[in-house]
Design a protein around this motif. Structure first.
Motif, mmCIF file in Angstrom:
data_model
loop_
_atom_site.group_PDB
_atom_site.id
_atom_site.type_symbol
_atom_site.label_atom_id
_atom_site.label_comp_id
_atom_site.label_asym_id
_atom_site.label_seq_id
_atom_site.Cartn_x
_atom_site.Cartn_y
_atom_site.Cartn_z
ATOM 1 N N ARG A 224 44.069 37.025 -4.782
ATOM 2 C CA ARG A 224 43.909 36.521 -3.409
ATOM 3 C C ARG A 224 44.737 37.368 -2.453
ATOM 4 O O ARG A 224 45.813 37.840 -2.782
ATOM 5 N N THR A 225 44.217 37.523 -1.271
ATOM 6 C CA THR A 225 44.960 38.300 -0.272
ATOM 7 C C THR A 225 46.115 37.477 0.279
ATOM 8 O O THR A 225 45.977 36.280 0.515
ATOM 9 N N VAL A 226 47.246 38.139 0.435
ATOM 10 C CA VAL A 226 48.416 37.477 1.010
ATOM 11 C C VAL A 226 48.684 38.073 2.383
ATOM 12 O O VAL A 226 48.833 39.295 2.520
ATOM 13 N N GLY A 227 48.720 37.221 3.399
ATOM 14 C CA GLY A 227 48.969 37.727 4.763
ATOM 15 C C GLY A 227 47.844 38.632 5.232
ATOM 16 O O GLY A 227 46.687 38.236 5.282
ATOM 17 N N ILE A 228 48.180 39.852 5.541
ATOM 18 C CA ILE A 228 47.160 40.818 5.968
ATOM 19 C C ILE A 228 47.400 42.124 5.221
ATOM 20 O O ILE A 228 48.516 42.613 5.163
ATOM 21 N N GLU A 229 46.355 42.667 4.655
ATOM 22 C CA GLU A 229 46.496 43.960 3.983
ATOM 23 C C GLU A 229 45.924 45.060 4.877
ATOM 24 O O GLU A 229 44.751 45.019 5.245
ATOM 25 N N PHE A 242 41.776 49.446 8.440
ATOM 26 C CA PHE A 242 41.264 48.170 7.915
ATOM 27 C C PHE A 242 42.344 47.107 7.894
ATOM 28 O O PHE A 242 43.423 47.325 7.358
ATOM 29 N N TRP A 243 42.077 45.985 8.507
ATOM 30 C CA TRP A 243 42.975 44.824 8.473
ATOM 31 C C TRP A 243 42.245 43.722 7.714
ATOM 32 O O TRP A 243 41.350 43.084 8.247
#
Ligand SMILES: Nc1nc2c(ncn2[C@@H]2O[C@H](COP(=O)(O)OP(=O)(O)OP(=O)(O)O)[C@@H](O)[C@H]2O)c(=O)[nH]1
Ligand SMILES: [Mg+2]
Length: 273
Positions: A224-229, A242-243
């Motif tokens: 799962r993505t945490v915060g913003i990659e 890419f955000w």
């Protein structure tokens, strides 16, 4: 009623709020240098004006003129000052270019121009130009590249190119704007912020990753993505920033801070659901 004798004595004729629609006979005033026909109810451009070859100043502001026919200005090579403001004009005739050596002042404010009238670009000696309160969205950069223009007013237009904020700064600001676009520091101008938004587990990271690797690349469920990659993606000399936003509710709190208007947004939806 005009007669020839009168014309030879007088070089200026001023008729404000006095005539209705018709100025037949004005061409008998052969030597006229100034003709002021402001604030009348003129609908059709008076063609006779083409016979006044000595004209230097022409004011037809505050009338109801919609069209200026071709073949008038080509006979007025000495015209310096032209007021056409507060009419219903949407275009100017091509032969206005015949005044390129003489015309210094042009006012076409408060008309119905949607595109910038190209013949104006030919006026090499134009010093003052008023185009306020029209429907212009764009101004041509050529207008500002000549040396002659000293005064330019364009407020009251829905300008986007250059933006109104830039135009309010004056000619120098407008020039800087165009120059920056032209010689922009390469890289900087070709970066596009790209945001992946959507619900939890919609497939945001999967699309993001697939684009970067140029092939379908399923992200495993545990990742799962945490915060913003944030990552980068290049195509030729364009860089996409890419955000990839996390879809889980606990991260929503801060997202709005990073969601900016000048960006490409990819909204991801799980169609299967
Ligand atoms: N079958 C199928 N599965 C997909 C597709 N896209 C994503 N998935 C799966 O869906 C799950 C979620 O994908 P992600 O890309 O992690 O989704 P996300 O929106 O980034 O999730 P969060 O960052 O946690 O909100 C993963 O198990 C992916 O393998 C798709 O197009 N087809
Ligand atoms: Mg994700």
């Amino acid at each position: 009623h005009f007669n020839r004798e009168a014309g030879e004595k007088n070089s200026k004729l001023q008729l404000k709020k006095q005539l209705r629609k018709c100025i037949a006979g004005v061409s008998k005033l052969r030597n006229l240098k100034k003709l002021i026909l402001s604030k009348n109810e003129i609908v059709d451009f008076p063609r006779e004006i083409q016979r006044l070859v000595w004209l230097e100043k022409l004011e037809l502001n505050q009338n109801q003129i919609r069209v200026i026919p071709e073949g008038i200005f080509s006979h007025l090579p000495r015209l310096k000052h032209l007021r056409l403001n507060n009419n219903r004009l949407g275009a100017l005739p091509r032969d206005l270019a015949a005044c390129r050596g003489s015309l210094q002042y042009l006012n076409i404010s408060n008309n119905l121009f949607r595109t910038f009238p190209q013949p104006v670009l030919q006026l090499a000696n134009l010093q003052e130009l008023h185009v306020q309160n029209n429907a212009l969205r764009q101004l041509p950069k050529e207008l500002f590249q000549g040396q002659s223009l000293k005064m330019f007013r364009a407020n009251g237009n829905p300008l986007r190119e250059p933006p109104s904020e830039v135009c309010a700064g004056g000619i120098q600001q407008i020039l800087n704007y165009f120059n920056q676009l032209q010689h922009g520091s390469g890289q900087e101008d070709k970066r596009v912020k790209t945001m992946f938004l959507g619900a939890s587990l919609a497939g945001k990271s999967t699309i993001c990753k697939s684009l970067k690797q140029r092939q379908s690349k399923l992200v495993p469920k545990e990742e799962r993505t945490v915060g913003i990659e944030i990552s980068e993606f290049r195509i030729d000399d364009f860089t996409f920033l890419f955000w990839d936003f996390a879809g889980q509710l606990e991260y929503y709190m801060t997202h709005h801070v990073f969601i900016t208007p000048q960006a490409l947004v990819i909204l991801v939806i799980n169609l299967h659901r």
